[in-house]
Design a protein around this motif. Structure first.
Motif, PDB file in Angstrom:
ATOM      1  N   ILE A  62       0.834  -1.203   0.000  1.00  0.00           N
ATOM      2  CA  ILE A  62       0.000   0.000   0.000  1.00  0.00           C
ATOM      3  C   ILE A  62       0.868   1.253   0.000  1.00  0.00           C
ATOM      4  O   ILE A  62       0.595   2.224  -0.722  1.00  0.00           O
ATOM      5  CB  ILE A  62      -0.947  -0.003   1.212  1.00  0.00           C
ATOM      6  N   MET A  63       1.924   1.247   0.803  1.00  0.00           N
ATOM      7  CA  MET A  63       2.807   2.410   0.855  1.00  0.00           C
ATOM      8  C   MET A  63       3.485   2.638  -0.488  1.00  0.00           C
ATOM      9  O   MET A  63       3.627   3.779  -0.944  1.00  0.00           O
ATOM     10  CB  MET A  63       3.854   2.223   1.952  1.00  0.00           C
ATOM     11  N   PHE A  64       3.906   1.547  -1.149  1.00  0.00           N
ATOM     12  CA  PHE A  64       4.532   1.692  -2.464  1.00  0.00           C
ATOM     13  C   PHE A  64       3.545   2.270  -3.471  1.00  0.00           C
ATOM     14  O   PHE A  64       3.882   3.194  -4.229  1.00  0.00           O
ATOM     15  CB  PHE A  64       5.042   0.327  -2.938  1.00  0.00           C
ATOM     16  N   ALA A  65       2.329   1.725  -3.485  1.00  0.00           N
ATOM     17  CA  ALA A  65       1.309   2.225  -4.409  1.00  0.00           C
ATOM     18  C   ALA A  65       0.975   3.683  -4.122  1.00  0.00           C
ATOM     19  O   ALA A  65       0.787   4.489  -5.047  1.00  0.00           O
ATOM     20  CB  ALA A  65       0.053   1.370  -4.319  1.00  0.00           C
ATOM     21  N   SER A  66       0.922   4.052  -2.842  1.00  0.00           N
ATOM     22  CA  SER A  66       0.613   5.442  -2.473  1.00  0.00           C
ATOM     23  C   SER A  66       1.732   6.376  -2.913  1.00  0.00           C
ATOM     24  O   SER A  66       1.470   7.491  -3.385  1.00  0.00           O
ATOM     25  CB  SER A  66       0.401   5.537  -0.961  1.00  0.00           C
ATOM     26  N   CYS A  67       2.966   5.938  -2.777  1.00  0.00           N
ATOM     27  CA  CYS A  67       4.102   6.761  -3.208  1.00  0.00           C
ATOM     28  C   CYS A  67       4.097   6.951  -4.722  1.00  0.00           C
ATOM     29  O   CYS A  67       4.369   8.052  -5.222  1.00  0.00           O
ATOM     30  CB  CYS A  67       5.413   6.132  -2.761  1.00  0.00           C
ATOM     31  N   VAL A  68       3.784   5.880  -5.453  1.00  0.00           N
ATOM     32  CA  VAL A  68       3.703   5.982  -6.911  1.00  0.00           C
ATOM     33  C   VAL A  68       2.600   6.971  -7.304  1.00  0.00           C
ATOM     34  O   VAL A  68       2.786   7.823  -8.185  1.00  0.00           O
ATOM     35  CB  VAL A  68       3.428   4.595  -7.536  1.00  0.00           C
ATOM     36  N   ALA A  69       1.442   6.873  -6.629  1.00  0.00           N
ATOM     37  CA  ALA A  69       0.340   7.787  -6.912  1.00  0.00           C
ATOM     38  C   ALA A  69       0.731   9.224  -6.581  1.00  0.00           C
ATOM     39  O   ALA A  69       0.386  10.155  -7.326  1.00  0.00           O
ATOM     40  CB  ALA A  69      -0.891   7.380  -6.109  1.00  0.00           C
ATOM     41  N   ALA A  70       1.458   9.416  -5.473  1.00  0.00           N
ATOM     42  CA  ALA A  70       1.889  10.756  -5.077  1.00  0.00           C
ATOM     43  C   ALA A  70       2.836  11.360  -6.108  1.00  0.00           C
ATOM     44  O   ALA A  70       2.719  12.546  -6.467  1.00  0.00           O
ATOM     45  CB  ALA A  70       2.550  10.703  -3.705  1.00  0.00           C
ATOM     46  N   VAL A  71       3.764  10.559  -6.602  1.00  0.00           N
ATOM     47  CA  VAL A  71       4.708  11.033  -7.623  1.00  0.00           C
ATOM     48  C   VAL A  71       3.960  11.421  -8.890  1.00  0.00           C
ATOM     49  O   VAL A  71       4.227  12.466  -9.511  1.00  0.00           O
ATOM     50  CB  VAL A  71       5.766   9.951  -7.924  1.00  0.00           C
ATOM     51  N   PHE A  72       2.992  10.584  -9.283  1.00  0.00           N
ATOM     52  CA  PHE A  72       2.201  10.881 -10.479  1.00  0.00           C
ATOM     53  C   PHE A  72       1.442  12.186 -10.328  1.00  0.00           C
ATOM     54  O   PHE A  72       1.398  13.011 -11.260  1.00  0.00           O
ATOM     55  CB  PHE A  72       1.227   9.725 -10.747  1.00  0.00           C
ATOM     56  N   ILE A  73       0.847  12.393  -9.147  1.00  0.00           N
ATOM     57  CA  ILE A  73       0.080  13.620  -8.907  1.00  0.00           C
ATOM     58  C   ILE A  73       0.990  14.837  -8.919  1.00  0.00           C
ATOM     59  O   ILE A  73       0.651  15.891  -9.485  1.00  0.00           O
ATOM     60  CB  ILE A  73      -0.674  13.513  -7.570  1.00  0.00           C
ATOM     61  N   ILE A  74       2.186  14.704  -8.325  1.00  0.00           N
ATOM     62  CA  ILE A  74       3.143  15.824  -8.305  1.00  0.00           C
ATOM     63  C   ILE A  74       3.557  16.192  -9.724  1.00  0.00           C
ATOM     64  O   ILE A  74       3.636  17.382 -10.085  1.00  0.00           O
ATOM     65  CB  ILE A  74       4.374  15.460  -7.444  1.00  0.00           C
ATOM     66  N   ILE A  75       3.836  15.175 -10.546  1.00  0.00           N
ATOM     67  CA  ILE A  75       4.202  15.432 -11.938  1.00  0.00           C
ATOM     68  C   ILE A  75       3.066  16.129 -12.667  1.00  0.00           C
ATOM     69  O   ILE A  75       3.275  17.084 -13.434  1.00  0.00           O
ATOM     70  CB  ILE A  75       4.576  14.115 -12.647  1.00  0.00           C
ATOM     71  N   LEU A  76       1.844  15.670 -12.410  1.00  0.00           N
ATOM     72  CA  LEU A  76       0.675  16.260 -13.057  1.00  0.00           C
ATOM     73  C   LEU A  76       0.480  17.719 -12.630  1.00  0.00           C
ATOM     74  O   LEU A  76      -0.014  18.543 -13.407  1.00  0.00           O
ATOM     75  CB  LEU A  76      -0.577  15.444 -12.710  1.00  0.00           C
ATOM     76  N   ILE A  77       0.888  18.041 -11.399  1.00  0.00           N
ATOM     77  CA  ILE A  77       0.730  19.409 -10.893  1.00  0.00           C
ATOM     78  C   ILE A  77       1.736  20.363 -11.516  1.00  0.00           C
ATOM     79  O   ILE A  77       1.408  21.515 -11.843  1.00  0.00           O
ATOM     80  CB  ILE A  77       0.867  19.424  -9.355  1.00  0.00           C
ATOM     81  N   ILE A  78       2.966  19.898 -11.715  1.00  0.00           N
ATOM     82  CA  ILE A  78       4.047  20.814 -12.138  1.00  0.00           C
ATOM     83  C   ILE A  78       4.332  20.774 -13.634  1.00  0.00           C
ATOM     84  O   ILE A  78       5.005  21.664 -14.158  1.00  0.00           O
ATOM     85  CB  ILE A  78       5.356  20.508 -11.369  1.00  0.00           C
ATOM     86  N   ILE A  79       3.816  19.773 -14.338  1.00  0.00           N
ATOM     87  CA  ILE A  79       4.138  19.647 -15.760  1.00  0.00           C
ATOM     88  C   ILE A  79       3.497  20.787 -16.564  1.00  0.00           C
ATOM     89  O   ILE A  79       2.335  21.127 -16.358  1.00  0.00           O
ATOM     90  CB  ILE A  79       3.667  18.269 -16.298  1.00  0.00           C
ATOM     91  N   PRO A  80       4.257  21.422 -17.468  1.00  0.00           N
ATOM     92  CA  PRO A  80       3.662  22.460 -18.318  1.00  0.00           C
ATOM     93  C   PRO A  80       2.611  21.842 -19.248  1.00  0.00           C
ATOM     94  O   PRO A  80       2.796  20.741 -19.760  1.00  0.00           O
ATOM     95  CB  PRO A  80       4.856  22.994 -19.121  1.00  0.00           C
ATOM     96  N   THR A  81       1.512  22.539 -19.450  1.00  0.00           N
ATOM     97  CA  THR A  81       0.438  22.000 -20.285  1.00  0.00           C
ATOM     98  C   THR A  81      -0.371  23.122 -20.902  1.00  0.00           C
ATOM     99  O   THR A  81      -0.467  24.221 -20.359  1.00  0.00           O
ATOM    100  CB  THR A  81      -0.487  21.089 -19.453  1.00  0.00           C
TER     101      THR A  81
END
Length: 494
Positions: A311-330
């Protein structure tokens, strides 16, 4: 010791004896006579008489079924809660809000009848901090009729009707959702209806909003200013508005996340992943920034409560994805709007709300019991248009409570929310059956997300989320009651 639901519990199912009776020869004869009667009424009385007979034929059995078979009634209530505004947009001129009140009243009447017939009123079933706080909350809303600062008593009448009825439903849900089968039926209905909402949201996004709905939107300048952003309409699907749509999608996705963390077959896990993706994508199309932060915020208690390496691994992966989605230029307007939810200081609407809340603080501090139920928003504009509060846009469930019920009401409300969340966390650790633990976790996450969402928006006042909230609170309690009963039975047999 391995804790599982007993075979007796698994075999238990919900029967409808009325259906069995209709299937008999006598039942078939009665149905044939009813059909002939409908035809004769239409011939001699005209179309109106035929329709009245048809309505009576449907309404009387429906009322009977809701009272006698409460799980059926709860499912009907859920379906109506989801499709209420969709039906209204079809142009049907019928007081559907009153119909919802009637459904709730029928369930309450059936609840009282069952208590009297069975004589099984067990105060310990309802004796817990949540029940006490709900009674305090209802009582506080009732005495608001005597609020000396209230501009209109009629506004209280219209507001307290919905507040009290929906809140009392918690006790009805606790009484009836006392089996695993009942909980499964309700949760499956919840998810199926959420899928319907997501699909209609996709229809609005990729095919377009229906011409009649679009004409209604353009006819209201206020709707245009709120829903037409950057050349595109915010999607609301079958719900009242994009906020209700997005929060419902968040709740359904969190249920799927909780189910995904339990033991499921590969096929079910694939279905759950697809549903999570559909719900979150539909949420993005709503354009509700307040909803965007709910899933990341809810993943924190999910990871802490359901702690494991996976669960912690999956949560960390989800957190990284969300962070990328927040900062990525679009250049995508949907993703760009998603990113602004995590930079509120750059959002003009957030700054306006912040200024409004600062402006209303002196009023809240000097009015400990508030300005009365229905003093703000639509009811305030209708019943006391010249008052100060009628012009104030609450834009937050907590702010509305503070303004209408004062800081005393806000404290009661916060204690109520705290007691529900505390019960969910405690019961999650107490429950030994894995399936019931999963259901308890899912409902706790839903309650947590709606509480977070109730600050930037009003999350608990509109259908279907007002019903879903108290269903979730009831399931948090009943999962522990079921597990406690099953555990005692296993220990007794051993």
């Amino acid at each position: 010791m391995k804790y599982e639901l007993s075979a007796e519990t698994e075999r238990r199912s919900i029967h409808l004896p009325m259906i069995d009776k209709v299937s008999t020869p006598i039942g078939m004869v009665l149905l044939a006579l009813a059909a002939v009667g409908l035809g004769l009424a239409t011939i001699y009385g005209g179309m109106v008489a035929g329709l009245l007979v048809l309505v009576a034929m449907v309404a009387i059995p429906a009322v009977y079924a809701v009272v006698v078979y409460p799980i059926f009634g709860i499912v009907v209530l859920l379906i109506m809660g989801f499709f209420l505004f969709f039906i209204l947009r079809l142009g049907i001129n019928f007081p559907l809000g009153t119909l919802m009140d009637g459904l709730e009243a029928l369930l309450i009447v059936g609840f009282l009848i069952k208590l009297k017939q069975k004589g099984d009123w067990n105060i310990s079933t309802f004796k817990n901090p949540v029940s006490i706080m709900i009674l305090v909350w209802i009582g506080y809303n009732l005495i608001q009729v005597a609020n000396p600062w209230a501009e209109s008593r009629l506004a209280w009448v219209y507001t307290v009707r919905s507040v009290a009825a929906v809140t009392i439903m918690y006790f009805v849900f606790v009484y009836y959702l006392r089996s695993v089968e009942a909980i499964r039926i309700v949760l499956k209905t919840w998810l199926v209806l959420a899928v319907c909402g997501a699909l209609y949201g996709f229809k609005q996004e990729y095919i377009g909003i229906a011409p009649q709905e679009l004409a209604d939107l353009w006819s209201d300048p206020m709707q245009v200013s709120l829903l037409y952003i950057n050349g595109a309409w915010r999607k609301y699907s079958i719900f009242s508005d994009p906020v209700s749509f997005s929060y419902t999608m968040v709740g359904a996705s969190l249920i799927c996340v909780a189910l995904l963390s339990s033991k499921q077959s590969l096929a079910k896990k694939v279905i759950l992943v697809v549903m999570i993706g559909a719900f979150l994508l539909a949420m993005l199309y709503s354009g509700t920034r307040g909803a965007y932060v709910l899933v990341p915020a809810s993943l924190i208690p999910f990871a802490l409560l359901n702690f494991s390496k996976k669960i912690m691994f999956a949560s960390c992966v989800a957190a990284v994805f969300i962070i990328i989605l927040i900062i990525i230029p679009t250049s995508n307007p949907t993703i760009a709007r998603f990113q602004t939810a995590f930079r509120p200081s750059d959002d003009a609407s957030f700054n306006v709300r912040k200024a409004n809340q600062k402006k209303i603080q002196p009023y809240i501090l000097t009015h400990p019991i508030g300005g009365g139920l229905g003093s703000t928003g639509a009811w305030g504009a209708r019943f006391s248009p010249n008052s100060f509060l009628a012009t104030f846009p609450p834009d937050s469930g907590y702010i509305r409570v503070a303004v209408e019920l004062g800081w005393i009401g806000l404290l009661i409300f916060c204690f109520l929310m705290y007691s529900i969340l505390k019960m969910g966390i405690n019961n999650f650790y107490r429950i030994k059956n894995p399936e019931l633990r999963t259901y308890c976790l899912a409902m706790t996450l839903v309650i947590f997300s709606l509480n977070i969402g109730n600050f930037p928006q009003e999350a608990l006042v509109q259908f279907p989320n007002n019903i879903l909230f108290y269903i979730a609170a009831a399931i948090v309690h009943t999962t522990y009651l079921i597990d406690k009963k099953e555990t005692a039975k296993i220990l007794k047999e051993n």
